[in-house]
Structures are given as C-alpha cells and as structure tokens.
Design a protein around this motif. Structure first.
Motif, mmCIF file in Angstrom:
data_model
loop_
_atom_site.group_PDB
_atom_site.id
_atom_site.type_symbol
_atom_site.label_atom_id
_atom_site.label_comp_id
_atom_site.label_asym_id
_atom_site.label_seq_id
_atom_site.Cartn_x
_atom_site.Cartn_y
_atom_site.Cartn_z
ATOM 1 N N SER A 135 0.865 -1.180 0.000
ATOM 2 C CA SER A 135 0.000 0.000 0.000
ATOM 3 C C SER A 135 0.899 1.228 0.000
ATOM 4 O O SER A 135 1.676 1.437 0.932
ATOM 5 C CB SER A 135 -0.910 0.019 1.234
ATOM 6 N N SER A 136 0.838 2.024 -1.048
ATOM 7 C CA SER A 136 1.725 3.177 -1.177
ATOM 8 C C SER A 136 0.926 4.403 -1.575
ATOM 9 O O SER A 136 -0.213 4.305 -2.025
ATOM 10 C CB SER A 136 2.812 2.913 -2.233
ATOM 11 N N GLY A 137 1.547 5.562 -1.400
ATOM 12 C CA GLY A 137 0.923 6.815 -1.815
ATOM 13 C C GLY A 137 0.649 7.775 -0.681
ATOM 14 O O GLY A 137 0.423 8.953 -0.933
ATOM 15 N N TRP A 138 0.659 7.292 0.567
ATOM 16 C CA TRP A 138 0.392 8.196 1.683
ATOM 17 C C TRP A 138 1.599 9.084 1.953
ATOM 18 O O TRP A 138 2.741 8.675 1.797
ATOM 19 C CB TRP A 138 0.065 7.395 2.942
ATOM 20 N N GLU A 139 1.334 10.308 2.403
ATOM 21 C CA GLU A 139 2.391 11.265 2.680
ATOM 22 C C GLU A 139 3.291 10.769 3.820
ATOM 23 O O GLU A 139 2.880 9.977 4.660
ATOM 24 C CB GLU A 139 1.809 12.636 3.049
ATOM 25 N N GLY A 140 4.532 11.262 3.837
ATOM 26 C CA GLY A 140 5.501 10.813 4.829
ATOM 27 C C GLY A 140 5.142 11.168 6.252
ATOM 28 O O GLY A 140 5.640 10.532 7.194
ATOM 29 N N SER A 141 4.300 12.167 6.473
ATOM 30 C CA SER A 141 3.918 12.553 7.832
ATOM 31 C C SER A 141 2.837 11.638 8.424
ATOM 32 O O SER A 141 2.549 11.722 9.611
ATOM 33 C CB SER A 141 3.409 14.001 7.839
ATOM 34 N N VAL A 142 2.258 10.769 7.612
ATOM 35 C CA VAL A 142 1.196 9.882 8.077
ATOM 36 C C VAL A 142 1.808 8.720 8.848
ATOM 37 O O VAL A 142 2.854 8.191 8.493
ATOM 38 C CB VAL A 142 0.368 9.365 6.883
ATOM 39 N N THR A 143 1.163 8.295 9.925
ATOM 40 C CA THR A 143 1.673 7.207 10.747
ATOM 41 C C THR A 143 1.427 5.855 10.078
ATOM 42 O O THR A 143 0.579 5.714 9.186
ATOM 43 C CB THR A 143 0.998 7.216 12.126
ATOM 44 N N ASP A 144 2.183 4.843 10.535
ATOM 45 C CA ASP A 144 2.022 3.498 9.997
ATOM 46 C C ASP A 144 0.622 2.947 10.258
ATOM 47 O O ASP A 144 0.047 2.259 9.403
ATOM 48 C CB ASP A 144 3.066 2.560 10.605
#
Length: 397
Positions: free
Chosen positions: A218-227
């Motif tokens: 699952s990819s595409g979420w911004e780097g500031s989003v938690t796991d």
C-alpha cells in the motif's frame, strides 16, 4: 504621511511593476524567437525512433536487451504478443512493443519522464498516459490472472518445523512493516510529505510471508502519516486477513485482532538479545524475542527491496505533484494505491471477508501463548540441565 497613504502608493507601484513585466517578458521572448529565424526547434530530431530502437534491441545482441529491459528478447516478444492478443494494450501510433519497452526501461533504470523522452522521443504527456495505464489496468489484471494466493490453512514450514514457533504462531501468515520512499515535489507541497526525520517521502506499507515474498503493498500516503493510518486505509480497501489468522507488527501499530504487536516497555529488538546481552529473563521478553525473530523477515524483505531499487537508481526520485494526483497531471510516475497479492480471489467477490465474532482478545491470547512458550522452554532447559549433570557424573567417575 499616514500609513494608509503610504500603503496605497506602494501598492500602486507594485501594480505598475507587474504591468511592466507583463509587457517586457513577451517582448523578450518574441525578440529571441525572431533572432532564431522565427522557426521553433524540434526537440526529438533523432532518425532512430523509439519503435526502431526497440526492434534493434530485440533483434540484436541478447545482452543488450537484458541490460535495457531486464528481460530476454524471446520473453519480451511473448509478453508483448500476450498483451496484444488479450487486448490489454493495443497498437496505436505507438506499437505494443514500444509501450512495453519504455515501461520496462522505466522500471529497470528508475527513469524519469525526461529520460524516457530522450531515449524514445515522445512527450511527457504520452508517457504519463501509457505508464498510468500499465499501473492502473494492466498490472492489477495480470496479478489476478497469474498470481496464486497462498492457502491460509497451511502452516508455513518455518513455523511448523521449529518448536520455538509451533504451535504458538501456527496461525501467523507473515509480517507487516512500513518504510519511507524518498520523493521530490514542488516546494509549496512539502509540508505533508515531511517525515519525522525532516526529509520528503511517502509512507509505504509492505506485508510479506516467511519466504521473503511481498504479498501486499500500500503506497501513496504522505511521509507525515503514521504506519497505523496506512494500515487502516489498506484494511478499508482490499487488504483482508482470513478469520483466526494474524500478521506480526511492530510497536508502531496497535495490538488488535489480526495484528499481533510485541509488549511495550520490554526488550524487543534482536540486537538487545545479542552475545553481550542477557537471555530473556521472563515470559514477556521471551515472547518479544520470538516475535522479533519472525518479524525480522519483513525487515529482510524491505532491505532486499530497497537494495534492488538503489542499485538501479541514478538520481533522486522523479518529481510528483503529490501522493494523490489527478489523472491529468503529467508530473512523475509515483505508483499509488494498493497491490494485493494475498487475497486475489477476494478482489473479485462483492462481499469482503469479515472477522469472526468469537476471536479471542489480543491480550488474553498473547498471555496464553506466552505461558505455552515458557513451559516448553522450561522443559528444554530441564533436559539440558539433566544432560549436564550426567556429563559431570561421568567425568567425576
């Protein structure tokens, strides 16, 4: 002079400067255009088109095709023929072979649209259209046709044949972890992509089995989003865990049914149990140690994945305008969304799998598992002590 009057004069001067620039810039452009003879230069002037280049590589020396496309010529031709026969890709002014060629070239060399434009002689919009077609249509269709989902009722041999793990982890399907992929985006969109280290990235979740095979991405979420947020998003789409089965996760995730996390505040990482450190001293440390040994498979998988991508990487990641771009944005080719290689059949079913209601509470199940692990290790330690006493008695005689 009052402040309001001074602001009005400054604003009027700025407007005049803007009007002046709106006149100067077009004038300078037209002067340069006239200086060049009034003829716009073509960018792609090579006599060897992309179609000719692909044909030359397929009919030439085998090693050249392997280096360019990471594929032998006969396999390349078979894949192109299959895609054409099934009408996953059709011939237009660009042939199927050339479309497949620049897609494989992009994957093998981490090439940007500008690299593809220099090599194959098409515009960025053309590459954006066809590459997104591969990612959004071709790859998911091929995965459903050719990737066989594993049988969740079969216990993996690495667990079945090891008394450390069996029967305590017999329902474990694999491990989950997140990793950050560096990206380059426009400055006005930096904020959501800054991770805790201050760099720009996207947060990608990966699930793997104990053979180091990636089963879900699952990819595409911004780097500031938690796991945990990425996992919840994947579960709301097409990431399904069969009833009574679970994945191993680290302390960054919640300990909920279907996802087993380690004890917090207790030694966990393998380096903490190294040669210079003590063995597990209690049931919680013992559980965390065995949990870390199994979950280490996903870290090895990610290391291999990142090593492979780094080996082909020649520059920073291509520019993208955001993790959730519109379809008409030609900037970058960031692979978005989810790719499920575990629940292939479930993607074709209208009703998703549901968790059973009588799943035991995560904490209670963990305590029972700890007790069983502790008992079997006590038996192993007792047998070892008995053998030591026998050896000492023989040496004394």
């Amino acid at each position: 002079m009052s402040i309001s009057l001074r602001d009005c004069i400054r604003k009027r001067r700025e407007e005049k400067d803007d009007e002046r620039m709106m006149f100067i810039f077009p004038t300078l452009y037209l002067m340069g255009f006239a200086r060049e003879g009034g003829v716009k230069k073509k960018r792609h002037t090579s006599e060897e088109t992309g179609e000719v280049k692909v044909r030359r590589l397929l009919e030439g020396y085998v090693k050249n095709c392997q280096v360019t496309f990471r594929m032998e010529p006969h396999i390349f031709k078979e894949v192109a023929t299959y895609l054409r026969r099934k009408r996953f890709i059709v011939d237009t002014r660009i042939t199927v072979e050339e479309k497949l060629g620049f897609f494989l070239y992009m994957l093998s060399r981490n090439a940007s649209y500008e690299d593809l434009a220099v090599t194959f002689g098409h515009s960025n919009d053309t590459f954006h259209c066809h590459i997104n077609h591969f990612f959004n249509k071709v790859i998911p269709t091929l995965s459903r046709r050719f990737l066989q989902s594993p049988n969740p009722n079969q216990v993996h041999p690495k667990i079945l044949e090891n008394p450390r793990y069996y029967p305590f982890f017999k329902n474990c399907l694999g491990a989950i972890d997140g990793t950050h992929i560096p990206v380059s985006i426009s400055p006005e969109k930096h904020s959501p992509f800054k991770n805790r280290k201050g760099t720009l990235s996207i947060n990608m979740m990966v699930a793997c089995d104990f053979d180091l095979n990636i089963t879900f991405i699952s990819s595409g979420w911004e780097g500031s989003v938690t796991d945990s947020r990425v996992l919840r998003s994947a579960m709301s789409k097409d990431f399904q865990v069969p009833p009574s089965k679970f994945y191993l996760v680290d302390g960054g995730y919640a300990n909920i049914p279907s996802f087993l996390a380690p004890y917090r505040g207790v030694r966990y990482h393998l380096k903490e149990f190294g040669a210079r450190h003590r063995r597990p001293q209690n049931s919680k440390e013992l559980f965390n140690h065995h949990h870390a040994l199994l979950r280490n498979h996903v870290e090895r998988t990610l290391s291999r994945f990142l090593l492979t991508t780094t080996a082909t990487k020649k520059k920073p990641s291509p520019k993208c305008s955001g993790a959730k771009r519109s379809a008409d944005s030609p900037r970058g080719h960031l692979a978005e969304g989810t790719n499920n290689f575990t629940s292939i059949e479930s993607q074709c079913v209208e009703e998703p799998l549901h968790q059973i209601d009588d799943v035991e509470d995560g904490a209670q199940a963990k305590e029972e598992t700890l007790q069983e692990i502790h008992e079997i290790h006590d038996e192993e330690d007792g047998e070892k002590d008995a053998r030591d006493e026998q050896e000492e008695a023989r040496s004394g005689q």
